[in-house]
Design a protein around this motif. Structure first.
Motif, PDB file in Angstrom:
ATOM      1  N   SER A 286       0.834  -1.201   0.000  1.00 37.36           N
ATOM      2  CA  SER A 286       0.000   0.000   0.000  1.00 37.36           C
ATOM      3  C   SER A 286       0.872   1.255   0.000  1.00 37.36           C
ATOM      4  O   SER A 286       1.703   1.454   0.887  1.00 37.36           O
ATOM      5  N   ARG A 287       0.643   2.098  -0.971  1.00 35.94           N
ATOM      6  CA  ARG A 287       1.417   3.342  -1.071  1.00 35.94           C
ATOM      7  C   ARG A 287       1.213   4.228   0.164  1.00 35.94           C
ATOM      8  O   ARG A 287       2.159   4.807   0.690  1.00 35.94           O
ATOM      9  N   SER A 288      -0.028   4.312   0.635  1.00 34.87           N
ATOM     10  CA  SER A 288      -0.292   5.166   1.803  1.00 34.87           C
ATOM     11  C   SER A 288       0.354   4.588   3.065  1.00 34.87           C
ATOM     12  O   SER A 288       0.856   5.340   3.903  1.00 34.87           O
ATOM     13  N   ASP A 289       0.371   3.258   3.218  1.00 36.66           N
ATOM     14  CA  ASP A 289       1.044   2.668   4.378  1.00 36.66           C
ATOM     15  C   ASP A 289       2.554   2.870   4.295  1.00 36.66           C
ATOM     16  O   ASP A 289       3.220   3.052   5.317  1.00 36.66           O
ATOM     17  N   ARG A 290       3.116   2.875   3.097  1.00 32.41           N
ATOM     18  CA  ARG A 290       4.558   3.129   2.945  1.00 32.41           C
ATOM     19  C   ARG A 290       4.909   4.566   3.304  1.00 32.41           C
ATOM     20  O   ARG A 290       6.011   4.840   3.746  1.00 32.41           O
ATOM     21  N   TRP A 291       3.998   5.485   3.106  1.00 35.23           N
ATOM     22  CA  TRP A 291       4.233   6.867   3.517  1.00 35.23           C
ATOM     23  C   TRP A 291       4.077   7.014   5.022  1.00 35.23           C
ATOM     24  O   TRP A 291       4.787   7.784   5.660  1.00 35.23           O
ATOM     25  N   ARG A 292       3.135   6.262   5.590  1.00 34.11           N
ATOM     26  CA  ARG A 292       2.857   6.383   7.026  1.00 34.11           C
ATOM     27  C   ARG A 292       3.879   5.644   7.887  1.00 34.11           C
ATOM     28  O   ARG A 292       4.337   6.167   8.898  1.00 34.11           O
ATOM     29  N   PHE A 293       4.226   4.423   7.519  1.00 33.61           N
ATOM     30  CA  PHE A 293       5.122   3.596   8.330  1.00 33.61           C
ATOM     31  C   PHE A 293       6.498   3.563   7.681  1.00 33.61           C
ATOM     32  O   PHE A 293       6.667   3.077   6.562  1.00 33.61           O
ATOM     33  N   VAL A 294       7.480   4.086   8.396  1.00 29.03           N
ATOM     34  CA  VAL A 294       8.829   4.254   7.853  1.00 29.03           C
ATOM     35  C   VAL A 294       9.852   3.652   8.817  1.00 29.03           C
ATOM     36  O   VAL A 294       9.530   3.313   9.958  1.00 29.03           O
ATOM     37  N   CYS A 295      11.089   3.539   8.359  1.00 24.66           N
ATOM     38  CA  CYS A 295      12.149   3.082   9.254  1.00 24.66           C
ATOM     39  C   CYS A 295      12.382   4.163  10.315  1.00 24.66           C
ATOM     40  O   CYS A 295      11.905   5.296  10.173  1.00 24.66           O
ATOM     41  N   PRO A 296      13.115   3.868  11.376  1.00 28.80           N
ATOM     42  CA  PRO A 296      13.341   4.876  12.428  1.00 28.80           C
ATOM     43  C   PRO A 296      13.994   6.169  11.933  1.00 28.80           C
ATOM     44  O   PRO A 296      13.829   7.222  12.533  1.00 28.80           O
ATOM     45  N   ARG A 297      14.690   6.103  10.785  1.00 26.67           N
ATOM     46  CA  ARG A 297      15.320   7.302  10.221  1.00 26.67           C
ATOM     47  C   ARG A 297      14.417   8.014   9.221  1.00 26.67           C
ATOM     48  O   ARG A 297      14.803   9.003   8.616  1.00 26.67           O
ATOM     49  N   GLY A 298      13.206   7.468   8.987  1.00 23.46           N
ATOM     50  CA  GLY A 298      12.237   8.142   8.139  1.00 23.46           C
ATOM     51  C   GLY A 298      12.174   7.686   6.691  1.00 23.46           C
ATOM     52  O   GLY A 298      11.473   8.292   5.886  1.00 23.46           O
ATOM     53  N   HIS A 299      12.879   6.607   6.344  1.00 25.50           N
ATOM     54  CA  HIS A 299      12.869   6.120   4.964  1.00 25.50           C
ATOM     55  C   HIS A 299      11.702   5.160   4.710  1.00 25.50           C
ATOM     56  O   HIS A 299      11.318   4.399   5.591  1.00 25.50           O
ATOM     57  N   ARG A 300      11.211   5.171   3.480  1.00 20.95           N
ATOM     58  CA  ARG A 300      10.139   4.258   3.078  1.00 20.95           C
ATOM     59  C   ARG A 300      10.674   3.011   2.397  1.00 20.95           C
ATOM     60  O   ARG A 300       9.908   2.130   2.012  1.00 20.95           O
ATOM     61  N   SER A 301      11.968   2.902   2.241  1.00 21.06           N
ATOM     62  CA  SER A 301      12.583   1.802   1.481  1.00 21.06           C
ATOM     63  C   SER A 301      12.890   0.580   2.342  1.00 21.06           C
ATOM     64  O   SER A 301      13.856  -0.133   2.109  1.00 21.06           O
ATOM     65  N   TRP A 302      12.045   0.292   3.316  1.00 19.52           N
ATOM     66  CA  TRP A 302      12.260  -0.849   4.205  1.00 19.52           C
ATOM     67  C   TRP A 302      11.545  -2.082   3.661  1.00 19.52           C
ATOM     68  O   TRP A 302      10.591  -1.982   2.903  1.00 19.52           O
ATOM     69  N   GLU A 303      12.040  -3.245   4.104  1.00 19.39           N
ATOM     70  CA  GLU A 303      11.419  -4.525   3.771  1.00 19.39           C
ATOM     71  C   GLU A 303      11.432  -5.396   5.017  1.00 19.39           C
ATOM     72  O   GLU A 303      12.363  -5.332   5.816  1.00 19.39           O
ATOM     73  N   PRO A 304      10.403  -6.214   5.194  1.00 17.38           N
ATOM     74  CA  PRO A 304      10.406  -7.163   6.312  1.00 17.38           C
ATOM     75  C   PRO A 304      11.308  -8.345   5.971  1.00 17.38           C
ATOM     76  O   PRO A 304      11.384  -8.754   4.819  1.00 17.38           O
TER      77      PRO A 304
END
Length: 84
Positions: A10-28
């Motif tokens: 979800s694009r909106s969830d990627r904007w809302r939930f970020v790594c602790p440094r604020g990046h959206r490029s995280w993966e589980p």
């Protein structure tokens, strides 16, 4: 305790939930998270265990997150833990 649901694709969830440094490029991955942008930085480990909810500002531990993708829960073993 209820988990926070994050839809991985979800694009909106990627904007809302970020790594602790604020990046959206995280993966589980394997009961933690990995951030591509953090991993590119000198002296920074790309591995982390909390997502930041930009809406509330809170950090959410990996075991408190229920990840969903197009086929269902991403980590069924984590989602079942403690629910028996």
């Amino acid at each position: 305790m209820s988990k926070v649901t994050v839809e991985i694709e979800s694009r909106s969830d990627r904007w809302r939930f970020v790594c602790p440094r604020g990046h959206r490029s995280w993966e589980p991955t394997n009961h933690h998270f990995w951030c591509q942008q953090c991993a590119r930085m000198d002296g920074v480990d790309g591995v982390f265990h909390e997502l930041r909810d930009r809406k509330s500002g809170h950090l959410i531990e990996r075991h408190e997150v229920r990840l969903l993708d197009e086929v269902g829960p991403y980590d069924q073993d984590l989602d079942r833990r403690g629910s028996a």
